[in-house]
Design a protein around this motif. Structure first.
Motif, PDB file in Angstrom:
ATOM      1  N   ALA A   1      -9.002  54.733 -21.632  1.00  0.00           N
ATOM      2  CA  ALA A   1      -7.892  54.296 -22.484  1.00  0.00           C
ATOM      3  C   ALA A   1      -6.598  54.234 -21.690  1.00  0.00           C
ATOM      4  N   MET A   2      -6.420  55.170 -20.770  1.00  0.00           N
ATOM      5  CA  MET A   2      -5.223  55.176 -19.945  1.00  0.00           C
ATOM      6  C   MET A   2      -5.280  54.082 -18.873  1.00  0.00           C
ATOM      7  N   GLN A   3      -6.471  53.758 -18.387  1.00  0.00           N
ATOM      8  CA  GLN A   3      -6.614  52.641 -17.462  1.00  0.00           C
ATOM      9  C   GLN A   3      -6.204  51.339 -18.148  1.00  0.00           C
ATOM     10  N   ARG A   4      -6.597  51.203 -19.421  1.00  0.00           N
ATOM     11  CA  ARG A   4      -6.201  50.016 -20.185  1.00  0.00           C
ATOM     12  C   ARG A   4      -4.685  49.956 -20.336  1.00  0.00           C
ATOM     13  N   LEU A   5      -4.050  51.108 -20.577  1.00  0.00           N
ATOM     14  CA  LEU A   5      -2.599  51.152 -20.713  1.00  0.00           C
ATOM     15  C   LEU A   5      -1.918  50.750 -19.408  1.00  0.00           C
ATOM     16  N   VAL A   6      -2.399  51.268 -18.297  1.00  0.00           N
ATOM     17  CA  VAL A   6      -1.826  50.946 -16.988  1.00  0.00           C
ATOM     18  C   VAL A   6      -1.983  49.454 -16.700  1.00  0.00           C
ATOM     19  N   ASP A   7      -3.151  48.897 -16.998  1.00  0.00           N
ATOM     20  CA  ASP A   7      -3.380  47.469 -16.776  1.00  0.00           C
ATOM     21  C   ASP A   7      -2.483  46.612 -17.669  1.00  0.00           C
ATOM     22  N   PHE A   8      -2.242  47.082 -18.879  1.00  0.00           N
ATOM     23  CA  PHE A   8      -1.388  46.361 -19.830  1.00  0.00           C
ATOM     24  C   PHE A   8       0.016  46.204 -19.264  1.00  0.00           C
TER      25      PHE A   8
ATOM     26  N   ASP B   1      -4.295  44.892 -24.673  1.00  0.00           N
ATOM     27  CA  ASP B   1      -4.453  46.107 -25.464  1.00  0.00           C
ATOM     28  C   ASP B   1      -5.735  45.997 -26.280  1.00  0.00           C
ATOM     29  N   VAL B   2      -6.001  46.986 -27.136  1.00  0.00           N
ATOM     30  CA  VAL B   2      -7.253  46.975 -27.896  1.00  0.00           C
ATOM     31  C   VAL B   2      -7.327  45.805 -28.862  1.00  0.00           C
ATOM     32  N   GLY B   3      -6.183  45.192 -29.151  1.00  0.00           N
ATOM     33  CA  GLY B   3      -6.152  44.019 -30.020  1.00  0.00           C
ATOM     34  C   GLY B   3      -6.281  42.711 -29.263  1.00  0.00           C
ATOM     35  N   GLY B   4      -6.490  42.788 -27.949  1.00  0.00           N
ATOM     36  CA  GLY B   4      -6.652  41.583 -27.145  1.00  0.00           C
ATOM     37  C   GLY B   4      -5.356  40.878 -26.803  1.00  0.00           C
ATOM     38  N   ARG B   5      -4.235  41.609 -26.840  1.00  0.00           N
ATOM     39  CA  ARG B   5      -2.923  41.002 -26.604  1.00  0.00           C
ATOM     40  C   ARG B   5      -2.321  41.512 -25.301  1.00  0.00           C
ATOM     41  N   THR B   6      -1.692  40.620 -24.560  1.00  0.00           N
ATOM     42  CA  THR B   6      -1.000  41.026 -23.341  1.00  0.00           C
ATOM     43  C   THR B   6       0.438  41.421 -23.686  1.00  0.00           C
ATOM     44  N   LEU B   7       1.089  42.074 -22.747  1.00  0.00           N
ATOM     45  CA  LEU B   7       2.488  42.441 -22.926  1.00  0.00           C
ATOM     46  C   LEU B   7       3.342  41.192 -23.132  1.00  0.00           C
ATOM     47  N   ALA B   8       3.118  40.171 -22.316  1.00  0.00           N
ATOM     48  CA  ALA B   8       3.913  38.947 -22.425  1.00  0.00           C
ATOM     49  C   ALA B   8       3.753  38.298 -23.791  1.00  0.00           C
ATOM     50  N   GLN B   9       2.550  38.317 -24.337  1.00  0.00           N
ATOM     51  CA  GLN B   9       2.324  37.717 -25.647  1.00  0.00           C
ATOM     52  C   GLN B   9       3.099  38.455 -26.734  1.00  0.00           C
ATOM     53  N   ILE B  10       3.078  39.770 -26.699  1.00  0.00           N
ATOM     54  CA  ILE B  10       3.794  40.553 -27.709  1.00  0.00           C
ATOM     55  C   ILE B  10       5.295  40.339 -27.595  1.00  0.00           C
ATOM     56  N   LEU B  11       5.809  40.330 -26.366  1.00  0.00           N
ATOM     57  CA  LEU B  11       7.248  40.175 -26.183  1.00  0.00           C
ATOM     58  C   LEU B  11       7.735  38.784 -26.570  1.00  0.00           C
ATOM     59  N   ALA B  12       6.817  37.827 -26.672  1.00  0.00           N
ATOM     60  CA  ALA B  12       7.186  36.470 -27.073  1.00  0.00           C
ATOM     61  C   ALA B  12       7.156  36.277 -28.588  1.00  0.00           C
ATOM     62  N   TRP B  13       6.723  37.290 -29.332  1.00  0.00           N
ATOM     63  CA  TRP B  13       6.685  37.160 -30.786  1.00  0.00           C
ATOM     64  C   TRP B  13       8.088  36.947 -31.348  1.00  0.00           C
ATOM     65  N   ARG B  14       8.144  36.250 -32.482  1.00  0.00           N
ATOM     66  CA  ARG B  14       9.399  36.115 -33.214  1.00  0.00           C
ATOM     67  C   ARG B  14       9.766  37.452 -33.865  1.00  0.00           C
ATOM     68  N   ASP B  15      11.017  37.604 -34.207  1.00  0.00           N
ATOM     69  CA  ASP B  15      11.472  38.835 -34.852  1.00  0.00           C
ATOM     70  C   ASP B  15      10.710  39.123 -36.138  1.00  0.00           C
ATOM     71  N   THR B  16      10.360  38.084 -36.884  1.00  0.00           N
ATOM     72  CA  THR B  16       9.653  38.293 -38.146  1.00  0.00           C
ATOM     73  C   THR B  16       8.304  38.962 -37.924  1.00  0.00           C
TER      74      THR B  16
ATOM     75  N   HIS C   1       2.544  46.265 -37.249  1.00  0.00           N
ATOM     76  CA  HIS C   1       2.831  47.681 -37.015  1.00  0.00           C
ATOM     77  C   HIS C   1       1.947  48.351 -35.954  1.00  0.00           C
ATOM     78  N   ASP C   2       1.111  47.593 -35.272  1.00  0.00           N
ATOM     79  CA  ASP C   2       0.166  48.218 -34.343  1.00  0.00           C
ATOM     80  C   ASP C   2       0.453  47.907 -32.884  1.00  0.00           C
ATOM     81  N   TYR C   3       1.672  47.498 -32.584  1.00  0.00           N
ATOM     82  CA  TYR C   3       2.006  47.170 -31.202  1.00  0.00           C
ATOM     83  C   TYR C   3       2.982  48.172 -30.580  1.00  0.00           C
ATOM     84  N   ILE C   4       3.825  48.791 -31.411  1.00  0.00           N
ATOM     85  CA  ILE C   4       4.882  49.643 -30.876  1.00  0.00           C
ATOM     86  C   ILE C   4       4.312  50.844 -30.130  1.00  0.00           C
TER      87      ILE C   4
END
Length: 217
Positions: free
Chosen positions: A10-17, A26-41, A47-50
């Motif tokens: 689980a920590m290896q996944r976090l480091v790779d993320f 992450d476990v939801g199949g999302r990269t950091l760049a994808q999450i940071l590109a989300w709209r504010d809405t 609630h499962d990304y923070i």
């Protein structure tokens, strides 16, 4: 000598993320760049990304898949050589601060020391503050997590700059409950091994002691 890469999957996944060279998911199949590109809405409603953007050494009652930072990962991510992680976490912080209505800057003073500042964005009172500048809100819990995660993972200056902006907002608008401010203050002022809710992480205590000893030298 750099600390070894975490052995916990689980920590290896976090480091790779957080590794810009790997761009892991992450476990939801999302990269950091994808999450940071989300709209504010979407940042507001999902609630499962923070928990993966700002991991803690404590578990989450809101997300059973929340990564829990262990000692091995703590040492790996905080190591001075791990600049890629720090840059990536600063990107995550800048995105969440923008969501809350703040800008963050890093500037060098006359002595060459980096100074971090967090200030309200133009128009924040109308466009951003209404979603969280209120007596109680789920974003207050997120903010507590962000402050503590920054400190745990070595971005102490960023945590204190964000807290200063929160104090300004609290004093200026008088809409945020005292309870939320208490938890934010605890997140930045308690010894590192004590979470804002009083939970203690035994293995963290020795690193707080080392920090104090170094400051006294």
């Amino acid at each position: 000598m750099s600390p070894q890469r975490p052995t916990n999957p689980a920590m290896q996944r976090l480091v790779d993320f957080y590794d810009p060279a790997v761009m892991g998911k992450d476990v939801g199949g999302r990269t950091l760049a994808q999450i940071l590109a989300w709209r504010d809405t979407r940042l507001e409603s999902q609630h499962d990304y923070i928990q993966v953007l700002f991991p803690l050494p404590e578990g989450s009652i809101f997300n059973e898949y929340s990564p829990v930072v262990d000692e091995e990962t703590f040492l790996y991510l905080r190591h001075d050589s791990n600049d890629g992680f720090k840059r990536a976490m600063r990107r995550a912080l800048a995105r969440m601060l923008s969501f809350y209505g703040f800008d963050i800057t890093w500037d060098q003073d006359a002595a060459g020391k980096w100074v971090v500042a967090v200030d309200a964005k133009k128009g924040a009172e109308e466009d951003h503050f209404p979603r969280w500048v209120r007596r109680m809100d789920h974003n207050h819990l997120r903010i507590t997590r962000i402050l503590r995660s920054l400190r745990v993972l070595g971005l102490e200056d960023e945590a204190r700059a964000f807290f200063a902006a929160l104090c300004w907002t609290f004093d200026s608008y008088r809409r945020i409950g005292d309870g939320s401010m208490k938890f934010w203050r605890r997140a930045v002022e308690l010894p590192l091994h004590i979470a804002p809710d009083g939970t203690e992480v035994d293995w963290l205590e020795k690193y707080e002691e080392k920090k104090e000893e170094k400051a006294e030298e």
